[in-house]
Structure formats: structure tokens, C-alpha cells
Design a protein around this motif. Structure first.
Motif, PDB file in Angstrom:
ATOM      1  N   MET A  16      23.084 -21.356  17.360  1.00  0.00           N
ATOM      2  CA  MET A  16      24.124 -21.947  18.193  1.00  0.00           C
ATOM      3  C   MET A  16      25.278 -20.979  18.412  1.00  0.00           C
ATOM      4  SD  MET A  16      25.763 -24.661  15.457  1.00  0.00           S
ATOM      5  CE  MET A  16      26.920 -25.257  16.697  1.00  0.00           C
ATOM      6  N   ASP A  17      25.360 -19.945  17.568  1.00  0.00           N
ATOM      7  CA  ASP A  17      26.402 -18.931  17.676  1.00  0.00           C
ATOM      8  C   ASP A  17      25.759 -17.608  18.079  1.00  0.00           C
ATOM      9  OD1 ASP A  17      28.414 -17.105  17.414  1.00  0.00           O
ATOM     10  OD2 ASP A  17      28.939 -17.614  15.357  1.00  0.00           O
ATOM     11  N   PRO A  18      25.947 -17.143  19.320  1.00  0.00           N
ATOM     12  CA  PRO A  18      25.308 -15.902  19.779  1.00  0.00           C
ATOM     13  C   PRO A  18      25.572 -14.697  18.884  1.00  0.00           C
ATOM     14  CG  PRO A  18      26.276 -17.073  21.625  1.00  0.00           C
ATOM     15  CD  PRO A  18      26.734 -17.786  20.385  1.00  0.00           C
ATOM     16  N   SER A  19      26.697 -14.686  18.206  1.00  0.00           N
ATOM     17  CA  SER A  19      27.010 -13.555  17.334  1.00  0.00           C
ATOM     18  C   SER A  19      26.113 -13.516  16.100  1.00  0.00           C
ATOM     19  CB  SER A  19      28.481 -13.612  16.892  1.00  0.00           C
ATOM     20  OG  SER A  19      28.712 -14.733  16.047  1.00  0.00           O
ATOM     21  N   LYS A  20      25.415 -14.624  15.834  1.00  0.00           N
ATOM     22  CA  LYS A  20      24.534 -14.686  14.671  1.00  0.00           C
ATOM     23  C   LYS A  20      23.052 -14.625  15.060  1.00  0.00           C
ATOM     24  CE  LYS A  20      27.822 -17.302  11.851  1.00  0.00           C
ATOM     25  NZ  LYS A  20      28.081 -18.538  11.057  1.00  0.00           N
ATOM     26  N   ASP A  21      22.777 -14.482  16.356  1.00  0.00           N
ATOM     27  CA  ASP A  21      21.399 -14.307  16.790  1.00  0.00           C
ATOM     28  C   ASP A  21      20.841 -13.002  16.218  1.00  0.00           C
ATOM     29  OD1 ASP A  21      21.739 -16.602  18.214  1.00  0.00           O
ATOM     30  OD2 ASP A  21      21.824 -15.638  20.189  1.00  0.00           O
ATOM     31  N   SER A  22      19.538 -12.952  16.006  1.00  0.00           N
ATOM     32  CA  SER A  22      18.933 -11.729  15.484  1.00  0.00           C
ATOM     33  C   SER A  22      17.614 -11.466  16.195  1.00  0.00           C
ATOM     34  CB  SER A  22      18.702 -11.825  13.971  1.00  0.00           C
ATOM     35  OG  SER A  22      17.790 -12.863  13.667  1.00  0.00           O
ATOM     36  N   LEU A  23      17.318 -10.183  16.390  1.00  0.00           N
ATOM     37  CA  LEU A  23      16.074  -9.775  17.023  1.00  0.00           C
ATOM     38  C   LEU A  23      15.740  -8.356  16.574  1.00  0.00           C
ATOM     39  CD1 LEU A  23      13.776 -10.293  19.037  1.00  0.00           C
ATOM     40  CD2 LEU A  23      15.263  -9.352  20.836  1.00  0.00           C
ATOM     41  N   MET A  24      14.642  -8.201  15.859  1.00  0.00           N
ATOM     42  CA  MET A  24      14.212  -6.894  15.380  1.00  0.00           C
ATOM     43  C   MET A  24      13.590  -6.119  16.529  1.00  0.00           C
ATOM     44  SD  MET A  24      11.710  -6.020  12.135  1.00  0.00           S
ATOM     45  CE  MET A  24      12.621  -7.118  11.047  1.00  0.00           C
ATOM     46  N   LEU A  25      14.161  -4.938  16.828  1.00  0.00           N
ATOM     47  CA  LEU A  25      13.684  -4.118  17.936  1.00  0.00           C
ATOM     48  C   LEU A  25      13.332  -2.706  17.502  1.00  0.00           C
ATOM     49  CD1 LEU A  25      16.124  -5.231  20.781  1.00  0.00           C
ATOM     50  CD2 LEU A  25      13.717  -5.836  20.526  1.00  0.00           C
ATOM     51  N   GLY A  26      13.212  -2.498  16.223  1.00  0.00           N
ATOM     52  CA  GLY A  26      12.813  -1.202  15.693  1.00  0.00           C
ATOM     53  C   GLY A  26      12.117  -1.402  14.363  1.00  0.00           C
ATOM     54  N   TRP A  27      11.308  -0.417  13.954  1.00  0.00           N
ATOM     55  CA  TRP A  27      10.599  -0.538  12.681  1.00  0.00           C
ATOM     56  C   TRP A  27      11.580  -0.661  11.524  1.00  0.00           C
ATOM     57  CZ3 TRP A  27       5.674  -1.618  12.860  1.00  0.00           C
ATOM     58  CH2 TRP A  27       4.892  -1.169  13.925  1.00  0.00           C
ATOM     59  N   ARG A  28      11.321  -1.614  10.644  1.00  0.00           N
ATOM     60  CA  ARG A  28      12.207  -1.834   9.498  1.00  0.00           C
ATOM     61  C   ARG A  28      11.387  -1.898   8.211  1.00  0.00           C
ATOM     62  NH1 ARG A  28      16.232  -6.710  10.154  1.00  0.00           N
ATOM     63  NH2 ARG A  28      16.727  -5.391  11.956  1.00  0.00           N
ATOM     64  N   ALA A  29      11.812  -1.104   7.222  1.00  0.00           N
ATOM     65  CA  ALA A  29      11.139  -1.106   5.923  1.00  0.00           C
ATOM     66  C   ALA A  29      11.581  -2.322   5.131  1.00  0.00           C
ATOM     67  CB  ALA A  29      11.463   0.178   5.162  1.00  0.00           C
ATOM     68  N   LEU A  30      10.627  -3.127   4.684  1.00  0.00           N
ATOM     69  CA  LEU A  30      10.932  -4.360   3.966  1.00  0.00           C
ATOM     70  C   LEU A  30      10.280  -4.330   2.595  1.00  0.00           C
ATOM     71  CD1 LEU A  30      10.377  -6.764   6.981  1.00  0.00           C
ATOM     72  CD2 LEU A  30      12.553  -5.947   6.077  1.00  0.00           C
ATOM     73  N   ASP A  31      11.022  -4.730   1.597  1.00  0.00           N
ATOM     74  CA  ASP A  31      10.603  -4.651   0.194  1.00  0.00           C
ATOM     75  C   ASP A  31       9.676  -5.815  -0.157  1.00  0.00           C
ATOM     76  OD1 ASP A  31      10.366  -4.476  -2.552  1.00  0.00           O
ATOM     77  OD2 ASP A  31      12.495  -4.162  -2.920  1.00  0.00           O
ATOM     78  N   ILE A  32       8.444  -5.496  -0.567  1.00  0.00           N
ATOM     79  CA  ILE A  32       7.506  -6.535  -1.008  1.00  0.00           C
ATOM     80  C   ILE A  32       7.045  -6.267  -2.446  1.00  0.00           C
ATOM     81  CG2 ILE A  32       6.716  -7.194   1.287  1.00  0.00           C
ATOM     82  CD1 ILE A  32       4.262  -5.406   0.876  1.00  0.00           C
ATOM     83  N   SER A  33       7.850  -5.515  -3.196  1.00  0.00           N
ATOM     84  CA  SER A  33       7.471  -5.142  -4.561  1.00  0.00           C
ATOM     85  C   SER A  33       7.361  -6.352  -5.480  1.00  0.00           C
ATOM     86  CB  SER A  33       8.465  -4.129  -5.142  1.00  0.00           C
ATOM     87  OG  SER A  33       9.779  -4.663  -5.144  1.00  0.00           O
ATOM     88  N   SER A  34       8.015  -7.460  -5.126  1.00  0.00           N
ATOM     89  CA  SER A  34       7.960  -8.650  -5.973  1.00  0.00           C
ATOM     90  C   SER A  34       6.572  -9.288  -5.994  1.00  0.00           C
ATOM     91  CB  SER A  34       8.988  -9.686  -5.506  1.00  0.00           C
ATOM     92  OG  SER A  34       8.708 -10.113  -4.189  1.00  0.00           O
ATOM     93  N   LEU A  35       5.677  -8.865  -5.100  1.00  0.00           N
ATOM     94  CA  LEU A  35       4.320  -9.395  -5.104  1.00  0.00           C
ATOM     95  C   LEU A  35       3.566  -8.975  -6.359  1.00  0.00           C
ATOM     96  CD1 LEU A  35       5.050 -10.008  -2.146  1.00  0.00           C
ATOM     97  CD2 LEU A  35       2.780  -9.199  -1.490  1.00  0.00           C
ATOM     98  N   GLY A  36       3.961  -7.838  -6.953  1.00  0.00           N
ATOM     99  CA  GLY A  36       3.301  -7.359  -8.163  1.00  0.00           C
ATOM    100  C   GLY A  36       1.931  -6.779  -7.885  1.00  0.00           C
ATOM    101  N   SER A  37       1.089  -6.766  -8.917  1.00  0.00           N
ATOM    102  CA  SER A  37      -0.270  -6.255  -8.786  1.00  0.00           C
ATOM    103  C   SER A  37      -1.137  -7.291  -8.079  1.00  0.00           C
ATOM    104  CB  SER A  37      -0.842  -5.939 -10.173  1.00  0.00           C
ATOM    105  OG  SER A  37      -2.169  -5.440 -10.058  1.00  0.00           O
ATOM    106  N   VAL A  38      -1.843  -6.867  -7.026  1.00  0.00           N
ATOM    107  CA  VAL A  38      -2.566  -7.825  -6.191  1.00  0.00           C
ATOM    108  C   VAL A  38      -3.995  -7.375  -5.927  1.00  0.00           C
ATOM    109  CG1 VAL A  38      -0.436  -8.540  -5.034  1.00  0.00           C
ATOM    110  CG2 VAL A  38      -1.844  -6.729  -4.027  1.00  0.00           C
ATOM    111  N   GLN A  39      -4.825  -8.347  -5.623  1.00  0.00           N
ATOM    112  CA  GLN A  39      -6.160  -8.085  -5.090  1.00  0.00           C
ATOM    113  C   GLN A  39      -6.174  -8.328  -3.584  1.00  0.00           C
ATOM    114  OE1 GLN A  39      -9.299 -10.499  -6.758  1.00  0.00           O
ATOM    115  NE2 GLN A  39     -10.927  -9.396  -5.665  1.00  0.00           N
ATOM    116  N   TYR A  40      -5.399  -9.335  -3.151  1.00  0.00           N
ATOM    117  CA  TYR A  40      -5.308  -9.661  -1.733  1.00  0.00           C
ATOM    118  C   TYR A  40      -3.842  -9.818  -1.337  1.00  0.00           C
ATOM    119  CZ  TYR A  40     -10.213 -11.052  -2.387  1.00  0.00           C
ATOM    120  OH  TYR A  40     -11.551 -11.077  -2.698  1.00  0.00           O
ATOM    121  N   VAL A  41      -3.578  -9.537  -0.062  1.00  0.00           N
ATOM    122  CA  VAL A  41      -2.268  -9.820   0.525  1.00  0.00           C
ATOM    123  C   VAL A  41      -2.509 -10.545   1.843  1.00  0.00           C
ATOM    124  CG1 VAL A  41      -0.102  -8.896   1.408  1.00  0.00           C
ATOM    125  CG2 VAL A  41      -1.242  -7.758  -0.511  1.00  0.00           C
TER     126      VAL A  41
END
Length: 265
Positions: free
Chosen positions: A207-232
């Protein structure tokens, strides 16, 4: 419908020798999909610069699509399969509009669901990446650590971005409505049990245009909390109030799947 050849792309990784009975290796895997553009050139849809196959491997990690292979190794796709597509299509979202914010018709005609909204210009025209499509027909898992029987894989980062079509929806004047959004959820599994999950917001209209968001470039995102995995597994949670009946926006782009890998045989 397009007929293409099914095969797997494998990246070779070095291991340190332990003794004559086996070896042990510790390394950081960066699945950046370099070299996959050769698959597009030979077997893909050159107009869309994309290719879909049931599974391809980058080192010890497999990436899946629900498309099925025939007995002769070919596959038939109608674009409705869920999972990963290899792509190298770049189409900056701001190129769709003129200086007044109105759409440029000849640019819109070039739009495909497989192009990344790479406004930031951080990728080149030759590098490949993946596009994820959520449909009713999904593979059992989206990503698999293929050497889980004798090793561990702990994801650390993943690079995400929107497709140009999603960016267009949120950038078109008066189209996106308050409450529209696109989120990507990443969930890890080990031994049939969920390890952890992370959710990332790629686009939102508020409702507030100043708080709108749109990703328009590659962004590195932390997924280390997933731990050791067999599937993602990846999932899309989205709402597009003004999307037309034939406007499928359940897509996002991924590159640089980074993980710590330990192998012992």
C-alpha cells in the motif's frame, strides 16, 4: 512441441588421494552451469535460448525437471513441465518500457518466460543459468546430492533473480495490485526428514510505494541453515491479482548454487 535429445552434463571434480583403498576430498562446489550453453546450441530451443531435460548433473549435484524421456533418449516438451530449465536468455526489464513508462510493442514481442531480468548487468551473454517453473507436474525433488551414500553436501549460498516476465508485471503501470508478491522457499531434506527452510521475497506490491520491492539483479542469498542435505526443494508462493488466464508467472531464475562437499570412499 519440440523434440530434443536427453543427456547429462557432468563437471569433473578433483579429489585428494587418501590411500590405495580410497580417497577423501573436501571442496567448495560452485555450480555456475558454465558450459551448459553448448547443450542449448545443439539440442535446445534457439529462439528462447533454453533446453529442458529430465536431469542433468553439475559435479555431484543433480537438477531435475518433470519432463520424461522416450525409449530412444529424446524428450517432448510443451512448456508445462515443472522444475529446472537451462537458459542463457537475458532481457533487462527496463528495456520493455520507454521514457514515459509505456511498453514498447516490438520489445514485448521478444519476451519469453525463460529470460532473466538482469537489469544490473552482472551476467554476460554467454553464461548459462537455470529457470525454475512451478506447475502441477513437478519432479519428486528439485535438487539431489548424488553422492550422499559416501559424502555430505551443505549448501551455503544461491543466487536468485526474477524473470523478465515477472518484472514486467510489477513494472507495468497500474497492473500489480496491493498484496501481489512472489516468494521462493528453499527446503533441505536428509533421511526423509526436513532439515530446515528459508524463504526469500523476490517481488512485492504494498500500500506504500516506498516499500514496494522488485529484484532486478542477481542476489546472493544465504541458505547455510539448511545444513547437510540429500535433497533441496524449491517452491514458489505468489499472488498476481491482475494476471490474465494465460499469464503464467510462476517462474524465477537461479545461478551459482554453492555448497561445501565432503567425500570419503
Amino acid at each position: 512441441m519440440k523434440k530434443i535429445l536427453f543427456f547429462a552434463l557432468t563437471a569433473f571434480l578433483a579429489a585428494s588421494c587418501l590411500d590405495d583403498a580410497g580417497y577423501e576430498a573436501n571442496y567448495t562446489l560452485v555450480a555456475n552451469f558454465d558450459g551448459a550453453e553448448k547443450m542449448i546450441e545443439e539440442y535446445g530451443d534457439t529462439a528462447d535460448s533454453t533446453v529442458a531435460i529430465p536431469m542433468f548433473a553439475f559435479g555431484p549435484v543433480g537438477f531435475y525437471n518433470s519432463i520424461e524421456a522416450e525409449e530412444d533418449g529424446t524428450v517432448i516438451t510443451d512448456g508445462k513441465e515443472g522444475g529446472w530449465h537451462i537458459s542463457q536468455k537475458r532481457f533487462p526489464a527496463d528495456a520493455l518500457f520507454d521514457g514515459n513508462g509505456d511498453e514498447i510493442a516490438e520489445q514485448i514481442e521478444k519476451l519469453t518466460p525463460y529470460s532473466v531480468a538482469d537489469t544490473a548487468g552482472k551476467t554476460t551473454t554467454v553464461n548459462s543459468y537455470l529457470v525454475f517453473h512451478k506447475t502441477e507436474d513437478m519432479p519428486e525433488h528439485d535438487v539431489e546430492f548424488l553422492q550422499s551414500a559416501y559424502g555430505t553436501c551443505s549448501p551455503s549460498y544461491v543466487y536468485l533473480n526474477n524473470t523478465t516476465a515477472v518484472a514486467r508485471y510489477f513494472m507495468t503501470k497500474g497492473k500489480a495490485q496491493e498484496g501481489d508478491y512472489l516468494k521462493v522457499k528453499v527446503t533441505g531434506y536428509m533421511g526423509g526428514q526436513e532439515t530446515s527452510s528459508k524463504e526469500f521475497l523476490l517481488a512485492e506490491k504494498t500500500m506504500d510505494p516506498s516499500k514496494d520491492s522488485l529484484m532486478l539483479g542477481w542476489r546472493a542469498l544465504d541458505i547455510s541453515s539448511l545444513g547437510s542435505v540429500q535433497y533441496v526443494d524449491f517452491d514458489i508462493d505468489a499472488h498476481f491479482a491482475s494476471a490474465g488466464p494465460d499469464e503464467d508467472l510462476n517462474w524465477f531464475c537461479m545461478d551459482n548454487f554453492i555448497a561445501s562437499v565432503h567425500i570419503k570412499q
